[in-house]
Design a protein around this motif. Structure first.
Motif, short mmCIF file in Angstrom:
data_model
loop_
_atom_site.label_atom_id
_atom_site.label_comp_id
_atom_site.label_asym_id
_atom_site.label_seq_id
_atom_site.Cartn_x
_atom_site.Cartn_y
_atom_site.Cartn_z
N GLY A 41 0.84 -1.20 0.00
CA GLY A 41 0.00 0.00 0.00
C GLY A 41 0.87 1.24 0.00
O GLY A 41 2.04 1.18 0.40
N PRO A 42 0.30 2.37 -0.42
CA PRO A 42 1.09 3.60 -0.48
C PRO A 42 1.59 4.04 0.89
O PRO A 42 1.06 3.59 1.92
CB PRO A 42 0.10 4.64 -1.03
N SER A 43 2.60 4.89 0.89
CA SER A 43 3.11 5.47 2.12
C SER A 43 1.98 6.19 2.86
O SER A 43 1.21 6.93 2.23
CB SER A 43 4.24 6.43 1.77
N ILE A 198 3.22 -15.31 9.32
CA ILE A 198 4.18 -14.23 9.04
C ILE A 198 3.46 -13.09 8.33
O ILE A 198 2.73 -13.31 7.37
CB ILE A 198 5.35 -14.74 8.16
N LEU A 199 3.67 -11.89 8.85
CA LEU A 199 3.12 -10.68 8.23
C LEU A 199 4.28 -9.79 7.81
O LEU A 199 5.10 -9.41 8.66
CB LEU A 199 2.24 -9.93 9.24
N LEU A 200 4.35 -9.49 6.53
CA LEU A 200 5.48 -8.74 6.01
C LEU A 200 4.99 -7.50 5.28
O LEU A 200 4.19 -7.60 4.34
CB LEU A 200 6.24 -9.64 5.03
N VAL A 201 5.43 -6.33 5.71
CA VAL A 201 5.11 -5.10 4.99
C VAL A 201 6.21 -4.86 3.96
O VAL A 201 7.40 -4.97 4.28
CB VAL A 201 5.02 -3.90 5.95
N THR A 202 5.82 -4.58 2.75
CA THR A 202 6.82 -4.29 1.72
C THR A 202 6.28 -3.31 0.69
O THR A 202 5.07 -3.24 0.45
CB THR A 202 7.31 -5.58 1.03
N HIS A 203 7.21 -2.56 0.08
CA HIS A 203 6.86 -1.70 -1.05
C HIS A 203 7.22 -2.38 -2.37
O HIS A 203 6.97 -1.83 -3.44
CB HIS A 203 7.62 -0.37 -0.97
N ASN A 218 -5.26 0.89 1.48
CA ASN A 218 -5.39 2.15 0.76
C ASN A 218 -6.19 3.07 1.65
O ASN A 218 -7.34 2.76 1.96
CB ASN A 218 -6.08 1.92 -0.58
N ASP A 219 -5.56 4.15 2.10
CA ASP A 219 -6.23 5.12 2.96
C ASP A 219 -6.93 4.43 4.15
O ASP A 219 -8.07 4.77 4.48
CB ASP A 219 -7.23 5.93 2.12
N GLY A 220 -6.25 3.47 4.75
CA GLY A 220 -6.78 2.83 5.95
C GLY A 220 -7.76 1.70 5.73
O GLY A 220 -8.19 1.05 6.68
N LEU A 222 -8.55 -2.01 4.22
CA LEU A 222 -7.85 -3.24 3.88
C LEU A 222 -8.57 -3.99 2.77
O LEU A 222 -9.79 -4.17 2.83
CB LEU A 222 -7.77 -4.13 5.12
N THR A 223 -7.82 -4.42 1.76
CA THR A 223 -8.38 -5.26 0.69
C THR A 223 -7.58 -6.54 0.63
O THR A 223 -6.34 -6.51 0.73
CB THR A 223 -8.25 -4.55 -0.68
N GLU A 224 -8.28 -7.64 0.45
CA GLU A 224 -7.61 -8.93 0.22
C GLU A 224 -7.39 -9.05 -1.28
O GLU A 224 -8.35 -8.99 -2.06
CB GLU A 224 -8.54 -10.03 0.73
N CYS A 225 -6.14 -9.20 -1.72
CA CYS A 225 -5.86 -9.28 -3.16
C CYS A 225 -5.79 -10.74 -3.56
O CYS A 225 -5.37 -11.58 -2.79
CB CYS A 225 -4.54 -8.59 -3.48
N GLU A 226 -6.17 -11.02 -4.80
CA GLU A 226 -6.13 -12.42 -5.30
C GLU A 226 -4.70 -12.80 -5.63
O GLU A 226 -3.90 -11.99 -6.03
CB GLU A 226 -7.01 -12.56 -6.55
#
Ligand SMILES: Nc1ncnc2c1ncn2[C@@H]1O[C@H](COP(=O)(O)OP(=O)(O)OP(=O)(O)O)[C@@H](O)[C@H]1O
Ligand SMILES: [Mg+2]
Length: 226
Positions: A41-43, A198-203, A218-220, A222-226
């Motif tokens: 997600g964006p900064s 495991i939860l990993l934040v990445t750009h 996105n702007d707080g 949460l979306t689950e992506c396929e």
């Protein structure tokens, strides 16, 4: 299977001079053992805020977080502290290792508050180092390591107590792609053992090939992506 972690209607807001800023909005998610989730997600979209809540370092403004089916809002500070110490491991972008100390000493640092036999802690620390492919590195000083090796020491320290949940905020942010790949394969192997989430934040979207689940903020929201 029961989730390790469950968010129900979780929001997080911050008060400031200019009013209330809502950073997470109505987050509902269950996290299970054996999952390796990437969070993108964006900064400023709320990724680190979410991770801090998962690690029980922060509390929701509204909603509830369940850890092993137990609502965490009802736990005493002592019980929360116990969960943070024993059930959650954390990995940091800057590695956060003790400089000029050995690899083994860095992993043993994880046990500093625990009343455990030193032979037992050494065994657990050595096992954790073997799990990240750093067998034989025990007596090396951290300043003699590459970035990728340092981060794997950081992972060994985080998993030494066999946590249920491992959270990593941009653990490959300071690494080149080869070292990042090593770290990701190491996390992937840990996840495949099935007893940790495991939860990993990445750009870096190129890392999604290592993970089994993709969550995006996105702007707080949460979306689950396929
Ligand atoms: N302690 C705090 N007090 C006030 N506002 C905060 C606090 N922590 C975070 N915020 C705000 O919450 C929003 C989300 O921050 P967060 O750190 O979760 O974003 P992020 O997705 O991790 O961003 P990045 O990718 O840049 O690390 C930002 O606007 C940030 O300024
Ligand atoms: Mg962040």
């Amino acid at each position: 299977m029961k989730p390790i972690l469950e968010f129900r209607g979780v929001s997080r807001s911050y008060e400031s001079g200019s009013g209330t800023q809502t950073v997470l909005r109505d987050v509902n998610i269950s996290i299970f053992a054996g999952e390796f989730s990437a969070i993108t997600g964006p900064s400023g979209s709320g990724k680190s805020t979410f991770l801090n809540l998962c690690a029980l370092l922060d509390e929701p403004t509204t909603g509830e977080i369940y850890f092993d089916d137990v609502p965490t809002s009802g736990l005493s500070e002592a019980l929360l502290c116990n969960l943070r110490k024993n059930a959650v491991g954390m990995v940091f972008q800057q590695y956060c290792l003790l400089p000029y100390r050995t690899v083994l000493e860095n992993v043993l640092f994880r046990f500093r508050y625990l009343d455990m036999d030193s032979a037992e802690t050494r065994k657990l620390a050595r096992n954790a180092l073997a799990m990240v492919g750093l067998e034989g590195f025990e007596d090396r000083s951290t300043h003699q390591l590459s970035g990728g090796e340092m981060q794997r020491v950081g992972i060994a320290r985080a998993i030494a107590l066999k946590p249920r949940l491992l959270v990593a905020d941009e653990p490959t942010g300071n690494l080149d792609s080869a070292a990042a790949a090593q770290v990701m394969r190491c996390l992937q192997q840990l996840g495949e053992q099935g007893d940790i989430a495991i939860l990993l934040v990445t750009h870096d979207e190129s890392l999604l090939k290592y993970t089994s689940r993709h969550l995006s903020f996105n702007d707080g929201l949460l979306t689950e992506c396929e």
